[in-house]
Design a protein around this motif. Structure first.
Motif, short mmCIF file in Angstrom:
data_model
loop_
_atom_site.label_atom_id
_atom_site.label_comp_id
_atom_site.label_asym_id
_atom_site.label_seq_id
_atom_site.Cartn_x
_atom_site.Cartn_y
_atom_site.Cartn_z
N SER A 53 0.85 -1.19 0.00
CA SER A 53 0.00 0.00 0.00
C SER A 53 0.88 1.24 0.00
CB SER A 53 -0.91 0.01 1.23
OG SER A 53 -1.59 1.24 1.33
N ALA A 54 0.37 2.30 -0.57
CA ALA A 54 1.12 3.56 -0.60
C ALA A 54 1.37 4.11 0.79
CB ALA A 54 0.37 4.59 -1.44
N VAL A 55 0.52 3.76 1.74
CA VAL A 55 0.70 4.27 3.10
C VAL A 55 1.93 3.69 3.76
CG1 VAL A 55 -1.77 4.70 3.42
CG2 VAL A 55 -0.80 2.49 4.07
N GLY A 103 -2.79 3.25 -4.04
CA GLY A 103 -3.05 4.51 -3.36
C GLY A 103 -2.18 5.66 -3.80
N ARG A 159 0.56 10.87 -3.40
CA ARG A 159 -0.24 9.86 -2.73
C ARG A 159 -1.66 10.36 -2.57
NH1 ARG A 159 2.50 7.36 2.41
NH2 ARG A 159 1.87 9.32 3.40
N THR A 160 -2.61 9.49 -2.87
CA THR A 160 -4.02 9.84 -2.70
C THR A 160 -4.45 9.44 -1.31
OG1 THR A 160 -4.83 7.70 -3.47
CG2 THR A 160 -4.39 9.36 -5.15
N ASN A 161 -5.71 9.70 -0.99
CA ASN A 161 -6.25 9.31 0.31
C ASN A 161 -6.66 7.84 0.36
OD1 ASN A 161 -5.97 11.90 1.38
ND2 ASN A 161 -7.93 12.56 0.51
N GLU A 162 -6.58 7.18 -0.80
CA GLU A 162 -6.96 5.78 -0.85
C GLU A 162 -5.73 4.91 -0.60
OE1 GLU A 162 -8.66 5.22 -4.65
OE2 GLU A 162 -10.24 6.69 -4.35
N GLY A 163 -5.53 4.55 0.66
CA GLY A 163 -4.33 3.80 1.00
C GLY A 163 -4.42 2.33 0.72
N ALA A 164 -5.63 1.77 0.62
CA ALA A 164 -5.78 0.33 0.44
C ALA A 164 -5.89 -0.02 -1.04
CB ALA A 164 -7.02 -0.16 1.17
N LYS A 222 -2.34 3.32 -8.95
CA LYS A 222 -3.62 3.82 -8.46
C LYS A 222 -4.23 2.85 -7.45
CE LYS A 222 -8.24 5.23 -9.96
NZ LYS A 222 -9.16 5.37 -11.12
N GLN A 223 -4.13 1.57 -7.73
CA GLN A 223 -4.67 0.56 -6.82
C GLN A 223 -4.01 0.64 -5.44
OE1 GLN A 223 -4.11 -3.22 -8.66
NE2 GLN A 223 -5.68 -2.93 -10.20
#
Length: 251
Positions: free
Chosen positions: A75-77, A159, A233-238, A156-157
């Motif tokens: 994940s991007a997080v 995050g 980074r977007t807010n979609e971490g998962a 994108k997937q």
């Protein structure tokens, strides 16, 4: 030769008591002032050359980045911020291009062409942007190459988001200690040249100095898994459950 950056240099007239001496004094003042101008111009450009990049690395005690294990991320997080830059600092593209030229940073032909396109825009207010770097292999690809569309879809997937086009030249200006041999592909929506070819930007140091270049931004462009991208980074971490393609904007 002493470096004069940051020092005040004054050009004073010579006191003369005859017309001949006065003309001589004016000539000397003009020559000295011209020398001052050229010296400051030289100092301003001494930031993007190969020699000065190495000096910047030594001064900042920053060694060239070593190869790190290409472990797929989940994940991007989980990825730390690589660098924070500021965008929205120039009134127009001409001022941005002039700033790049002033410090001696090269601009490739295709990069220069898309900077001049109407679709290349600048943010109107200063904004800090957090950037993340990740290789194609770290995105989870186990083959030798992957298409740009698939890379963007996977990012994108996880995050990550595509960066504004302005990030490319701004990163070039603000990343003066880039290691030799590093090429960073900007994850961005491609911009089409006058002939219609889609181009994305690459912030590079091939050994001859710092440069901003363009590369194939078509959806089926094949990118090596060793290549590194710069994303936001977007807010979609998962990660998303399904692998979906990203449609590159056709401009």
């Amino acid at each position: 030769m002493d470096r004069t950056a940051g020092k005040k240099v004054s050009c004073h007239a010579i006191e003369c008591h005859s017309p001949g001496w006065r003309r001589c004094g004016i000539l000397i003042v003009a020559v000295l002032c011209t020398a001052c101008t050229l010296l400051f111009a030289s100092e301003a450009r001494a930031q993007c050359t190969a020699r000065d990049v190495l000096q910047n690395q030594l001064r900042l005690k920053k060694a060239p980045s070593a190869d790190r294990p290409q472990i797929p991320i989940k994940s991007a997080v989980d990825v730390s911020v690589w660098r924070t830059i500021t965008i929205g600092t120039f009134a127009n593209v001409f001022a941005l291009s002039t700033a790049l030229d002033a410090v001696g940073c090269g601009i490739g032909n295709s990069a220069g062409e898309i900077l001049a396109r109407p679709t290349f825009t600048l943010r109107g207010a200063k904004t800090n942007v957090e950037l993340f770097t990740v290789s194609v292999a770290e995105l989870g690809f186990k083959i030798d190459t992957a298409s740009l569309a698939d890379i963007f879809a996977r990012a994108k997937q996880l995050g990550f988001g595509l960066a504004a086009a302005e990030v490319g030249p701004q990163l070039r200006l603000q990343y003066i200690d880039q290691p030799i041999g590093e090429f960073l592909i900007i994850g961005m929506e491609p911009i089409r040249t006058w002939t219609g070819a889609p181009v994305i930007l690459n912030v590079a140091n091939g050994g001859a100095g710092l440069i901003l270049i363009g590369q194939d931004g078509s959806a089926d462009a094949q990118i090596s898994v060793a290549s590194r991208f710069v994303f936001v980074r977007t807010n979609e971490g998962a990660p998303a459950e399904e692998h979906e393609a990203v449609a590159l904007i056709d401009r």
